[in-house]
Design a protein around this motif. Structure first.
Motif, PDB file in Angstrom:
ATOM      1  N   UNK A 194       5.982  -3.781  20.563  1.00 26.69           N
ATOM      2  CA  UNK A 194       6.191  -3.335  19.195  1.00 26.69           C
ATOM      3  C   UNK A 194       5.667  -1.950  18.905  1.00 26.69           C
ATOM      4  N   UNK A 195       4.957  -1.346  19.852  1.00 31.46           N
ATOM      5  CA  UNK A 195       4.416  -0.011  19.634  1.00 31.46           C
ATOM      6  C   UNK A 195       5.453   1.067  19.881  1.00 31.46           C
ATOM      7  N   UNK A 196       5.171   2.291  19.454  1.00 31.17           N
ATOM      8  CA  UNK A 196       6.142   3.380  19.555  1.00 31.17           C
ATOM      9  C   UNK A 196       6.144   4.049  20.920  1.00 31.17           C
ATOM     10  N   UNK A 197       7.309   4.578  21.292  1.00 30.88           N
ATOM     11  CA  UNK A 197       7.487   5.430  22.462  1.00 30.88           C
ATOM     12  C   UNK A 197       7.925   6.797  21.945  1.00 30.88           C
ATOM     13  N   UNK A 198       7.151   7.839  22.252  1.00 27.30           N
ATOM     14  CA  UNK A 198       7.376   9.181  21.696  1.00 27.30           C
ATOM     15  C   UNK A 198       8.004  10.117  22.720  1.00 27.30           C
ATOM     16  N   UNK A 199       8.773  11.081  22.207  1.00 26.15           N
ATOM     17  CA  UNK A 199       9.103  12.244  23.020  1.00 26.15           C
ATOM     18  C   UNK A 199       8.043  13.318  22.771  1.00 26.15           C
ATOM     19  N   UNK A 200       8.151  14.453  23.436  1.00 24.86           N
ATOM     20  CA  UNK A 200       7.118  15.474  23.318  1.00 24.86           C
ATOM     21  C   UNK A 200       7.105  16.155  21.951  1.00 24.86           C
ATOM     22  N   UNK A 201       8.143  15.933  21.147  1.00 26.22           N
ATOM     23  CA  UNK A 201       8.172  16.482  19.792  1.00 26.22           C
ATOM     24  C   UNK A 201       7.445  15.579  18.807  1.00 26.22           C
ATOM     25  N   UNK A 202       6.957  14.427  19.284  1.00 22.42           N
ATOM     26  CA  UNK A 202       6.237  13.507  18.414  1.00 22.42           C
ATOM     27  C   UNK A 202       7.122  12.561  17.643  1.00 22.42           C
ATOM     28  N   UNK A 203       8.421  12.548  17.949  1.00 27.38           N
ATOM     29  CA  UNK A 203       9.332  11.618  17.290  1.00 27.38           C
ATOM     30  C   UNK A 203       9.437  10.329  18.112  1.00 27.38           C
ATOM     31  N   UNK A 204       9.645   9.224  17.415  1.00 25.90           N
ATOM     32  CA  UNK A 204       9.754   7.934  18.095  1.00 25.90           C
ATOM     33  C   UNK A 204      11.153   7.794  18.663  1.00 25.90           C
ATOM     34  N   UNK A 205      11.243   7.674  19.979  1.00 23.24           N
ATOM     35  CA  UNK A 205      12.547   7.510  20.628  1.00 23.24           C
ATOM     36  C   UNK A 205      12.813   6.060  21.010  1.00 23.24           C
ATOM     37  N   UNK A 206      11.780   5.211  20.908  1.00 22.15           N
ATOM     38  CA  UNK A 206      11.977   3.808  21.269  1.00 22.15           C
ATOM     39  C   UNK A 206      10.840   2.937  20.785  1.00 22.15           C
ATOM     40  N   UNK A 207      11.091   1.611  20.813  1.00 24.89           N
ATOM     41  CA  UNK A 207      10.081   0.613  20.469  1.00 24.89           C
ATOM     42  C   UNK A 207       9.817  -0.209  21.725  1.00 24.89           C
ATOM     43  N   UNK A 246      15.643   4.167  19.584  1.00 20.64           N
ATOM     44  CA  UNK A 246      15.463   4.393  18.155  1.00 20.64           C
ATOM     45  C   UNK A 246      16.783   4.284  17.389  1.00 20.64           C
ATOM     46  N   UNK A 247      17.906   4.633  18.030  1.00 20.41           N
ATOM     47  CA  UNK A 247      19.200   4.510  17.346  1.00 20.41           C
ATOM     48  C   UNK A 247      19.474   3.054  16.972  1.00 20.41           C
ATOM     49  N   UNK A 248      19.119   2.124  17.864  1.00 21.80           N
ATOM     50  CA  UNK A 248      19.261   0.701  17.555  1.00 21.80           C
ATOM     51  C   UNK A 248      18.311   0.317  16.431  1.00 21.80           C
ATOM     52  N   UNK A 249      17.076   0.803  16.498  1.00 20.65           N
ATOM     53  CA  UNK A 249      16.074   0.472  15.482  1.00 20.65           C
ATOM     54  C   UNK A 249      16.486   0.967  14.101  1.00 20.65           C
ATOM     55  N   UNK A 250      17.046   2.171  14.024  1.00 22.13           N
ATOM     56  CA  UNK A 250      17.471   2.718  12.730  1.00 22.13           C
ATOM     57  C   UNK A 250      18.542   1.831  12.106  1.00 22.13           C
ATOM     58  N   UNK A 305       0.854  -1.187   0.000  1.00 19.43           N
ATOM     59  CA  UNK A 305       0.000   0.000   0.000  1.00 19.43           C
ATOM     60  C   UNK A 305       0.890   1.238   0.000  1.00 19.43           C
ATOM     61  N   UNK A 306       0.395   2.326  -0.565  1.00 24.37           N
ATOM     62  CA  UNK A 306       1.145   3.587  -0.619  1.00 24.37           C
ATOM     63  C   UNK A 306       0.373   4.682   0.117  1.00 24.37           C
ATOM     64  N   UNK A 307       1.040   5.826   0.282  1.00 24.29           N
ATOM     65  CA  UNK A 307       0.439   7.017   0.906  1.00 24.29           C
ATOM     66  C   UNK A 307      -0.101   6.716   2.294  1.00 24.29           C
ATOM     67  N   UNK A 308       0.689   5.978   3.056  1.00 26.00           N
ATOM     68  CA  UNK A 308       0.284   5.643   4.418  1.00 26.00           C
ATOM     69  C   UNK A 308       0.861   6.648   5.414  1.00 26.00           C
ATOM     70  N   UNK A 309       0.182   6.884   6.531  1.00 28.49           N
ATOM     71  CA  UNK A 309       0.765   7.750   7.569  1.00 28.49           C
ATOM     72  C   UNK A 309       1.961   7.045   8.203  1.00 28.49           C
ATOM     73  N   UNK A 310       2.980   7.794   8.554  1.00 33.33           N
ATOM     74  CA  UNK A 310       4.165   7.166   9.136  1.00 33.33           C
ATOM     75  C   UNK A 310       4.779   8.073  10.192  1.00 33.33           C
ATOM     76  N   UNK A 311       5.650   7.470  10.995  1.00 37.23           N
ATOM     77  CA  UNK A 311       6.307   8.172  12.091  1.00 37.23           C
ATOM     78  C   UNK A 311       7.799   8.285  11.830  1.00 37.23           C
ATOM     79  N   UNK A 312       8.417   9.281  12.417  1.00 37.57           N
ATOM     80  CA  UNK A 312       9.850   9.524  12.236  1.00 37.57           C
ATOM     81  C   UNK A 312      10.615   9.009  13.450  1.00 37.57           C
ATOM     82  N   UNK A 313      11.654   8.213  13.182  1.00 38.33           N
ATOM     83  CA  UNK A 313      12.520   7.718  14.242  1.00 38.33           C
ATOM     84  C   UNK A 313      13.532   8.795  14.608  1.00 38.33           C
TER      85      UNK A 313
END
Length: 460
Positions: free
Chosen positions: A205-218, A238-242, A136-144
């Motif tokens: 497996x879900x995301x852990x966010x900082x207050x800026x909305x970026x994923x800092x962990x899984x 997130x550094x490990x995940x990247x 599928x294309x044009x899906x919402x996504x999060x930034x690590x």
């Protein structure tokens, strides 16, 4: 009764006013913006039901023996669930390896109730991460979050499906960073983020966010005695995940650095005896002969104080930094030896073994391999039935320098397609391999543990 109630109001109101003065963060915009990219993952694993415990056949009278002949046992479906999140608009998503391990079917569900079947691009049990993809294309996504600026005390938010309660949000603070939690195999390659966020079964497996909305962990695991949250949850940084995502996309496996040492913690008495002002570093208790540490001049009894730019505070820090270092990298290592500091140059090796990278054969064993750098055999009927394969060839040997190894093919894989042609028999494989063009990027499809995977292969 009335007097008591009025006194209670007097006591409570100042507390409410005081709490309002703290200016607590409003998580509403973050959750509204991020939830569409979070998914609930449902898996189905087919397992055969166990048979009866029967006596040996010679103990069964002939007249009844036909009643105890082996029969094909029916399969039953085992269902499991977890969480995940999209990391790109073209359908790549991240979750825990333990969420999808051994799954025969994976379905992801979005907050808008859309559902897609997902395929496994690659998994890494050592970090407990898995990369999936939906068509599928044009899906919402999060930034690590690419930096490592997370601090203890910082607010974090989790979104997931605890106990199947879809897309639940919880918040808390970072309790600690760099936690060492060895696996059942006593491996320790993830510097976990510890939080007091309410994480429960289904959040995995879900995301852990900082207050800026970026994923800092899984979110990966919890410590509990009851099965529910007690405020001790752990997330993969997130550094490990990247790093894991990049390698899984590129080659379908994760290569880690390796020193070939057994280490132990340095306590106060050991620190005093080795001439250290305080306990620090990792004490080399044993080495593998001929390993990277041995070749570099590290000795048993050395205390590793610094690896590259990283200071080794506790022994658990060393596997984290070595494992994240690419193999064949030359790294300066500071050790304490006989009361004096000494700097050595270490060429980091490749961590052997593991389900993420089945060992290939050494180059001295590579005679008789084909253009792809492979030796293959016909797939037997039992494996065809087990994996529901129409055909293919099973890989028995791999040249680590060959084109197939670069594509991520490993011993035990079953190749079902080369280029744009299906492979059902050994003869198909031989014919197709002989005519493959050189220096062209071609698709290759193979099965690993019954799961299909597409890669690209280039013949030189």
């Amino acid at each position: 009764m009335i007097v008591r109630f009025m006194i209670l109001l007097v006591l409570v109101l100042p507390a409410v006013a005081s709490a309002a003065g703290y200016n607590l963060p409003d998580f509403t915009p973050l959750i509204e913006k991020s939830s569409p990219a979070v998914v609930k993952i449902n898996t189905v694993t087919k397992v055969k039901q166990g048979g009866l415990n029967l006596p040996p056949s010679h103990q069964i009278p002939d007249i009844f023996r036909h009643l105890f002949e082996p029969r094909e046992m029916p399969e039953r479906n085992m269902h499991s669930m977890g969480s995940g999140f999209f990391i790109s608009a073209d359908g790549y998503l991240l979750t825990n390896n333990h969420v999808i391990e051994d799954a025969d079917e994976i379905v992801v569900r979005l907050v808008d109730r859309r559902e897609f079947k997902a395929m496994i691009i690659g998994s890494d049990p050592r970090s407990d991460l898995a990369l999936l993809k939906v068509d599928e294309d044009d899906l919402p996504f999060l930034e690590l979050e690419s930096s490592e600026a997370l601090k203890v005390g910082e607010w974090v938010v989790a979104i997931g499906s605890p106990f199947g309660l879809d897309f639940s949000a919880s918040a808390g603070i970072v309790s600690a960073i760099g936690r060492s939690i060895p696996t059942e195999k006593n491996e320790n390659y993830v510097p976990f983020i510890q939080t007091d966020v309410a994480i429960n079964p289904g959040n995995s497996g879900g995301p852990l966010f900082n207050l800026e909305g970026k994923v800092v962990g899984v979110n990966s695991q919890i410590y509990t005695r009851s099965g529910g949250s007690i405020g001790l949850s752990f997330a993969i940084p997130s550094a490990v995940a990247i790093n894991v995502v990049s390698q899984l996309k590129e080659k379908g496996r994760v290569d880690r650095g390796w020193l070939g040492v057994v280490i132990q913690e340095v306590d106060k008495n050991l620190a005093d005896s080795f001439g250290l002002k305080k306990p620090q570093g990792a004490l080399v208790a044993q080495m593998e002969r001929g390993g990277p540490a041995d070749k570099s001049g590290i000795r048993v009894g050395d205390i590793i104080l610094k690896f590259g730019k990283s200071t080794i505070v506790t022994s658990g820090d060393l596997p984290h930094v070595v494992g994240s270092t690419p193999p064949d990298t030359k790294v300066p290592v500071v050790v304490m030896r006989e009361g004096k500091k000494k700097t050595l140059r270490v060429v980091v090796g490749r961590l052997p073994g593991g389900a993420d990278a089945p060992p290939a054969l050494s180059s001295s064993q590579d005679s008789g391999l084909d253009r792809l750098g492979l030796a293959v055999e016909t797939v037997d009927a039992a494996l065809k039935d087990k994996w529901r394969l129409p055909g293919g060839v099973r890989v028995t040997r791999v040249d680590p320098q060959g084109a197939a190894a670069d594509a991520g093919v490993a011993p035990g894989d079953v190749i079902a397609q080369l280029g744009f042609e299906q492979i059902n028999t050994f003869e198909d494989y031989t014919r197709i391999t002989a005519k493959l063009p050189s220096d062209s990027l071609l698709p290759i499809r193979f099965f690993r543990d019954g799961r299909p995977t597409f890669r690209t292969i280039r013949l030189q």
